[in-house]
Design a protein around this motif. Structure first.
Motif, PDB file in Angstrom:
ATOM      1  N   TYR A  89      23.996  33.536   5.723  1.00  0.00           N
ATOM      2  CA  TYR A  89      22.550  33.156   5.398  1.00  0.00           C
ATOM      3  C   TYR A  89      21.908  34.367   4.984  1.00  0.00           C
ATOM      4  N   LYS A  90      21.111  34.378   4.167  1.00  0.00           N
ATOM      5  CA  LYS A  90      20.303  35.538   3.506  1.00  0.00           C
ATOM      6  C   LYS A  90      19.015  34.966   3.119  1.00  0.00           C
ATOM      7  N   ASP A  91      17.936  36.168   3.226  1.00  0.00           N
ATOM      8  CA  ASP A  91      16.709  35.729   3.003  1.00  0.00           C
ATOM      9  C   ASP A  91      16.105  37.099   2.723  1.00  0.00           C
ATOM     10  N   PHE A  98      18.008  40.365   3.807  1.00  0.00           N
ATOM     11  CA  PHE A  98      19.090  40.508   4.889  1.00  0.00           C
ATOM     12  C   PHE A  98      20.205  39.326   4.689  1.00  0.00           C
ATOM     13  N   ASP A  99      21.163  39.872   5.260  1.00  0.00           N
ATOM     14  CA  ASP A  99      22.401  38.716   4.921  1.00  0.00           C
ATOM     15  C   ASP A  99      23.227  38.933   6.151  1.00  0.00           C
ATOM     16  N   ALA A 117      39.615  37.852  10.471  1.00  0.00           N
ATOM     17  CA  ALA A 117      38.060  37.665  10.044  1.00  0.00           C
ATOM     18  C   ALA A 117      37.264  38.676  10.558  1.00  0.00           C
ATOM     19  N   GLU A 118      36.165  38.620   9.886  1.00  0.00           N
ATOM     20  CA  GLU A 118      35.104  39.518  10.253  1.00  0.00           C
ATOM     21  C   GLU A 118      33.754  38.916  10.150  1.00  0.00           C
ATOM     22  N   VAL A 119      32.876  39.271  10.994  1.00  0.00           N
ATOM     23  CA  VAL A 119      31.339  38.826  10.847  1.00  0.00           C
ATOM     24  C   VAL A 119      30.592  40.233  10.469  1.00  0.00           C
ATOM     25  N   TYR A 120      29.589  39.944   9.556  1.00  0.00           N
ATOM     26  CA  TYR A 120      28.813  41.107   8.843  1.00  0.00           C
ATOM     27  C   TYR A 120      27.413  40.862   9.156  1.00  0.00           C
ATOM     28  N   PHE A 121      26.742  41.936   8.814  1.00  0.00           N
ATOM     29  CA  PHE A 121      25.201  42.036   8.509  1.00  0.00           C
ATOM     30  C   PHE A 121      24.956  43.015   7.630  1.00  0.00           C
ATOM     31  N   GLY A 122      24.009  42.781   6.843  1.00  0.00           N
ATOM     32  CA  GLY A 122      23.557  43.608   5.568  1.00  0.00           C
ATOM     33  C   GLY A 122      22.263  43.483   5.592  1.00  0.00           C
ATOM     34  N   LEU A 123      21.684  44.629   4.859  1.00  0.00           N
ATOM     35  CA  LEU A 123      20.461  44.942   4.594  1.00  0.00           C
ATOM     36  C   LEU A 123      20.251  45.347   3.202  1.00  0.00           C
ATOM     37  N   SER A 124      19.203  45.113   2.456  1.00  0.00           N
ATOM     38  CA  SER A 124      19.083  45.520   0.952  1.00  0.00           C
ATOM     39  C   SER A 124      17.583  45.736   0.714  1.00  0.00           C
ATOM     40  N   LYS A 125      17.462  46.530  -0.201  1.00  0.00           N
ATOM     41  CA  LYS A 125      15.751  46.845  -0.734  1.00  0.00           C
ATOM     42  C   LYS A 125      15.841  47.147  -2.203  1.00  0.00           C
ATOM     43  N   GLU A 126      15.213  46.299  -2.712  1.00  0.00           N
ATOM     44  CA  GLU A 126      15.020  46.394  -4.191  1.00  0.00           C
ATOM     45  C   GLU A 126      13.832  46.818  -4.864  1.00  0.00           C
ATOM     46  N   TRP A 127      13.615  47.836  -5.712  1.00  0.00           N
ATOM     47  CA  TRP A 127      12.554  48.186  -6.540  1.00  0.00           C
ATOM     48  C   TRP A 127      12.647  47.629  -7.960  1.00  0.00           C
ATOM     49  N   GLU A 128      11.759  48.139  -8.826  1.00  0.00           N
ATOM     50  CA  GLU A 128      11.861  47.525 -10.256  1.00  0.00           C
ATOM     51  C   GLU A 128      13.253  48.057 -10.882  1.00  0.00           C
ATOM     52  N   LYS A 129      13.680  49.327 -10.774  1.00  0.00           N
ATOM     53  CA  LYS A 129      14.866  49.838 -11.378  1.00  0.00           C
ATOM     54  C   LYS A 129      15.751  50.382 -10.354  1.00  0.00           C
ATOM     55  N   PHE A 130      15.659  50.150  -9.064  1.00  0.00           N
ATOM     56  CA  PHE A 130      16.537  50.971  -8.051  1.00  0.00           C
ATOM     57  C   PHE A 130      16.620  50.132  -6.953  1.00  0.00           C
ATOM     58  N   ALA A 131      17.878  50.160  -6.230  1.00  0.00           N
ATOM     59  CA  ALA A 131      18.199  49.260  -4.888  1.00  0.00           C
ATOM     60  C   ALA A 131      18.966  50.053  -3.917  1.00  0.00           C
ATOM     61  N   LEU A 132      18.771  49.955  -2.929  1.00  0.00           N
ATOM     62  CA  LEU A 132      19.462  50.521  -1.648  1.00  0.00           C
ATOM     63  C   LEU A 132      20.086  49.309  -0.899  1.00  0.00           C
ATOM     64  N   SER A 133      21.257  49.604  -0.310  1.00  0.00           N
ATOM     65  CA  SER A 133      21.975  48.480   0.560  1.00  0.00           C
ATOM     66  C   SER A 133      22.735  49.211   1.493  1.00  0.00           C
ATOM     67  N   ALA A 134      22.920  48.385   2.650  1.00  0.00           N
ATOM     68  CA  ALA A 134      23.810  48.765   3.801  1.00  0.00           C
ATOM     69  C   ALA A 134      24.638  47.623   4.444  1.00  0.00           C
ATOM     70  N   LYS A 135      25.639  47.782   4.887  1.00  0.00           N
ATOM     71  CA  LYS A 135      26.152  46.588   5.545  1.00  0.00           C
ATOM     72  C   LYS A 135      27.473  46.865   6.699  1.00  0.00           C
ATOM     73  N   TYR A 136      27.334  46.361   7.803  1.00  0.00           N
ATOM     74  CA  TYR A 136      28.359  46.576   8.791  1.00  0.00           C
ATOM     75  C   TYR A 136      29.312  45.118   8.998  1.00  0.00           C
ATOM     76  N   SER A 137      30.284  45.568   9.064  1.00  0.00           N
ATOM     77  CA  SER A 137      31.369  44.525   9.373  1.00  0.00           C
ATOM     78  C   SER A 137      32.008  44.653  10.724  1.00  0.00           C
ATOM     79  N   VAL A 138      32.247  43.806  11.385  1.00  0.00           N
ATOM     80  CA  VAL A 138      32.821  43.637  12.807  1.00  0.00           C
ATOM     81  C   VAL A 138      34.080  42.739  12.988  1.00  0.00           C
ATOM     82  N   GLY A 139      35.400  43.576  12.992  1.00  0.00           N
ATOM     83  CA  GLY A 139      36.534  42.804  13.022  1.00  0.00           C
ATOM     84  C   GLY A 139      36.629  41.831  14.157  1.00  0.00           C
ATOM     85  N   VAL A 140      37.101  40.408  13.895  1.00  0.00           N
ATOM     86  CA  VAL A 140      37.166  39.633  15.027  1.00  0.00           C
ATOM     87  C   VAL A 140      38.703  39.638  15.669  1.00  0.00           C
TER      88      VAL A 140
END
Length: 220
Positions: A89-91, A98-99, A117-140
């Motif tokens: 789910y992402k919103d 977030f994802d 398998a992994e479970v993951y959580f990600g964050l992102s922030k977008e501007w008009e011409k620039f973006a940042l992202s981060a993600k953490y994945s946990v092995g099952v």
């Protein structure tokens, strides 16, 4: 896992071009790519050979599910295919995307040795011409495997002439770390990218890798 896909910088270009269009509740999309080397978390998954990749994604009001596949080559002759199954789910909340989701990596002829398998959580922030992202994945953890955790950060920017630049850094716990820098350009029906990727193994320096990867990708 679907390392080769529409990069965030290309997505930013598309978002700028189609701003104001209303997005339907339900969506289906497909993607295909041809790459000179399948690199995942800094490491080749195709024995430094080309790979053909593709997938299908379904989305409904932020919920999504999909499947993606690629040829692989680990040098042992046991398997030639990877298939990834994922859902999540992402919103967006307060302007930050977030994802959260889960993914199953499937290697048909190596179920006990490689499937995990992994479970993951990600964050992102977008501007008009620039973006940042981060993600953490946990092995099952299972009876056969105890996969290590992984985290990565990335930055992208839109350049003139429908080009984009992207950079990333990631650490795979007890395995190694990598960084990447790449350029991409969006054409009418496809995207082209070239990236430099450097991987440093935590224990065996002989397993370090340096790769320059060229990719042509299509989205439908």
């Amino acid at each position: 896992m679907k390392l080769v896909k529409l990069s965030l910088s290309v997505v930013l270009i598309a978002a700028t071009a189609f701003a104001g269009e209303e997005k339907p509740d339900f969506g289906v999309s497909a993607n295909m790519a041809i790459t000179s080397n399948y690199i995942w978390r800094g490491m080749t998954q195709s024995n430094n050979s080309p790979a053909v990749q593709g997938g299908v994604d379904f989305e409904y009001k932020g919920l999504y599910a999909g499947v993606w596949g690629s040829n692989v080559e680990f040098g042992d002759g046991k398997n030639s295919l990877e298939a990834d199954l994922y859902a999540g789910y992402k919103d967006e909340l307060a302007g930050v995307g977030f994802d959260i989701g889960a993914i199953q990596y499937v290697y048909p002829n190596m179920s006990n040795e490689y499937n995990f398998a992994e479970v993951y959580f990600g964050l992102s922030k977008e501007w008009e011409k620039f973006a940042l992202s981060a993600k953490y994945s946990v092995g099952v953890e299972t009876d056969d495997l105890n996969p290590e955790d992984f985290w990565e950060v990335g930055a992208t920017a839109v350049l003139p002439y429908e080009m984009g630049i992207e950079a990333g850094y990631g650490e795979y716990h007890n395995i190694g770390s990598y960084y990447s820098v790449g350029l991409n350009r969006s054409f009418e029906k496809f995207d082209v990218s070239v990236a430099y990727i450097d991987f440093n193994h935590d224990i065996d320096s002989g397993a370090d890798e340096e790769n320059i990867v060229a990719t042509v990708s299509f989205a439908f």
